[in-house]
Design an enzyme around this catalytic site. Structure first.
Site, mmCIF file in Angstrom:
data_model
loop_
_atom_site.group_PDB
_atom_site.id
_atom_site.type_symbol
_atom_site.label_atom_id
_atom_site.label_comp_id
_atom_site.label_asym_id
_atom_site.label_seq_id
_atom_site.Cartn_x
_atom_site.Cartn_y
_atom_site.Cartn_z
ATOM 1 N N VAL A 58 -5.704 -12.051 1.352
ATOM 2 C CA VAL A 58 -5.453 -11.653 2.654
ATOM 3 C C VAL A 58 -6.641 -11.794 3.617
ATOM 4 O O VAL A 58 -6.738 -11.536 4.788
ATOM 5 C CB VAL A 58 -5.198 -10.153 2.713
ATOM 6 C CG1 VAL A 58 -3.611 -10.133 1.737
ATOM 7 C CG2 VAL A 58 -5.884 -9.222 1.784
ATOM 8 N N ASN A 84 -0.744 -3.096 1.096
ATOM 9 C CA ASN A 84 -0.948 -2.490 0.081
ATOM 10 C C ASN A 84 -2.376 -3.356 -0.798
ATOM 11 O O ASN A 84 -2.808 -2.420 -1.557
ATOM 12 C CB ASN A 84 0.264 -2.310 -0.931
ATOM 13 C CG ASN A 84 0.026 -2.084 -2.477
ATOM 14 O OD1 ASN A 84 -0.209 -0.779 -2.442
ATOM 15 N ND2 ASN A 84 -0.141 -2.960 -3.326
ATOM 16 N N SER A 136 -6.579 5.778 1.858
ATOM 17 C CA SER A 136 -6.999 6.751 0.555
ATOM 18 C C SER A 136 -7.581 8.234 0.839
ATOM 19 O O SER A 136 -8.114 8.174 2.070
ATOM 20 C CB SER A 136 -8.130 6.028 -0.278
ATOM 21 O OG SER A 136 -8.512 7.038 -1.363
ATOM 22 N N TYR A 149 -15.646 1.220 0.047
ATOM 23 C CA TYR A 149 -14.156 1.432 0.007
ATOM 24 C C TYR A 149 -13.910 2.497 0.921
ATOM 25 O O TYR A 149 -12.899 2.573 1.635
ATOM 26 C CB TYR A 149 -13.986 1.985 -1.471
ATOM 27 C CG TYR A 149 -12.560 2.203 -1.763
ATOM 28 C CD1 TYR A 149 -11.460 1.024 -1.858
ATOM 29 C CD2 TYR A 149 -11.960 3.505 -1.875
ATOM 30 C CE1 TYR A 149 -10.405 1.329 -2.285
ATOM 31 C CE2 TYR A 149 -10.804 3.798 -2.070
ATOM 32 C CZ TYR A 149 -9.998 2.736 -2.351
ATOM 33 O OH TYR A 149 -8.525 2.877 -2.466
ATOM 34 N N LYS A 153 -11.119 2.511 4.110
ATOM 35 C CA LYS A 153 -9.875 3.180 4.071
ATOM 36 C C LYS A 153 -9.976 4.213 5.369
ATOM 37 O O LYS A 153 -8.955 4.554 5.901
ATOM 38 C CB LYS A 153 -9.834 4.126 2.796
ATOM 39 C CG LYS A 153 -9.625 3.432 1.643
ATOM 40 C CD LYS A 153 -8.423 2.284 1.826
ATOM 41 C CE LYS A 153 -8.157 1.596 0.583
ATOM 42 N NZ LYS A 153 -6.696 0.539 0.740
ATOM 43 N N ILE A 182 -4.391 8.332 -8.954
ATOM 44 C CA ILE A 182 -3.125 8.113 -9.460
ATOM 45 C C ILE A 182 -3.057 7.265 -10.809
ATOM 46 O O ILE A 182 -4.347 6.360 -11.059
ATOM 47 C CB ILE A 182 -2.611 6.819 -8.373
ATOM 48 C CG1 ILE A 182 -2.467 7.427 -7.028
ATOM 49 C CG2 ILE A 182 -1.386 6.244 -8.963
ATOM 50 C CD1 ILE A 182 -1.392 8.538 -6.869
#
Length: 241
Positions: A58, A84, A136, A149, A153, A182
């Protein structure tokens, strides 16, 4: 079925959250395009749901454009995009190198921009679309060792709300999901003591499952959420409250 005849692209659709979403969306009648960096895994999942498996990085705009063109050639439309795909390359601020910073930005932030910009013209032409971005809880709370990260997000949240303003009047709903802790194959390898500590931080006292996230994707992709636009839905068991 909630998605009968709908065409959905799920990036990172061959593993973890994306795999669960691919299986769930197919069970709800969607034509699922499993777009993943791992070509073999994408094709395997797609074959199991009578969908289309395509390899894509991507962060590479040419590959994204080729993906979208292949989907249009086969199905003639794109109803739903789930951004995703994502990676982590964790390190504290003082130890993070340029590659860690740039690679996470390229996939998690620029990749979302590439896919959305490539798909939106087809949705505009149809006067309909659902775009679901994976953020997130760290995009709002931050997290130790995740400067790169968390930054991506947070950017996903900002892009989601901007696009909701721009595209909502055109029949395109744009929302985001913000997962918490998760249970995935990677998480399962953690020591039990670490997992227990994570659970204790969550008011529901358990980790989430990929199906918890997939169910939220499904809700936002279906007509059940037709009046929701620009939302960021935490799926974290109460971790962020």
């Amino acid at each position: 079925m909630k998605l009968e005849g709908k065409v959905v692209i799920i990036t990172g659709g061959a593993g973890g959250l994306g795999k669960e979403a691919s299986l769930l969306f197919a069970s709800e009648g969607a034509h699922v395009v499993v777009a993943d960096y791992n070509k073999e895994a994408a094709e395997e999942i797609a074959n199991g749901v009578n969908g289309l498996g395509l390899a894509v990085d991507v962060s590479n705009r040419e590959q994204v454009d080729r993906l979208v063109n292949e989907v249009i050639d086969r199905y003639g439309k794109i109803d739903i995009l789930i951004n995703n795909a994502g990676i982590t390359m964790d390190s504290t601020l003082v130890k993070m190198n340029q590659e860690q910073w740039e690679h996470v930005i390229a996939i998690n932030q620029t990749g979302v921009f590439h896919c959305t910009q490539a798909v939106v013209p087809h949705m505009l032409q149809a006067g309909y679309g659902r775009i679901i971005n994976t953020s997130s809880i760290v995009g709002r709370m931050g997290n130790f060792g995740q400067t790169n990260y968390a930054a991506t997000k947070a950017a996903v949240i900002a892009m989601t709300q901007t696009w909701a303003k721009e595209l909502g009047r055109k029949g395109i709903n744009v929302n985001a999901v913000a997962p918490g802790f998760i249970m995935t194959p990677m998480t399962e390898k953690m020591p039990e003591k670490v997992l227990q500590g994570m659970k204790e931080k969550v008011s529901l006292q358990r980790l989430g499952t990929p199906r918890d996230i997939a169910n939220t994707y499904l809700f936002l992709a279906s007509d059940d959420s037709s009046y929701i636009n620009g939302a960021v839905i935490p799926v974290d068991g109460g971790l962020s409250i």
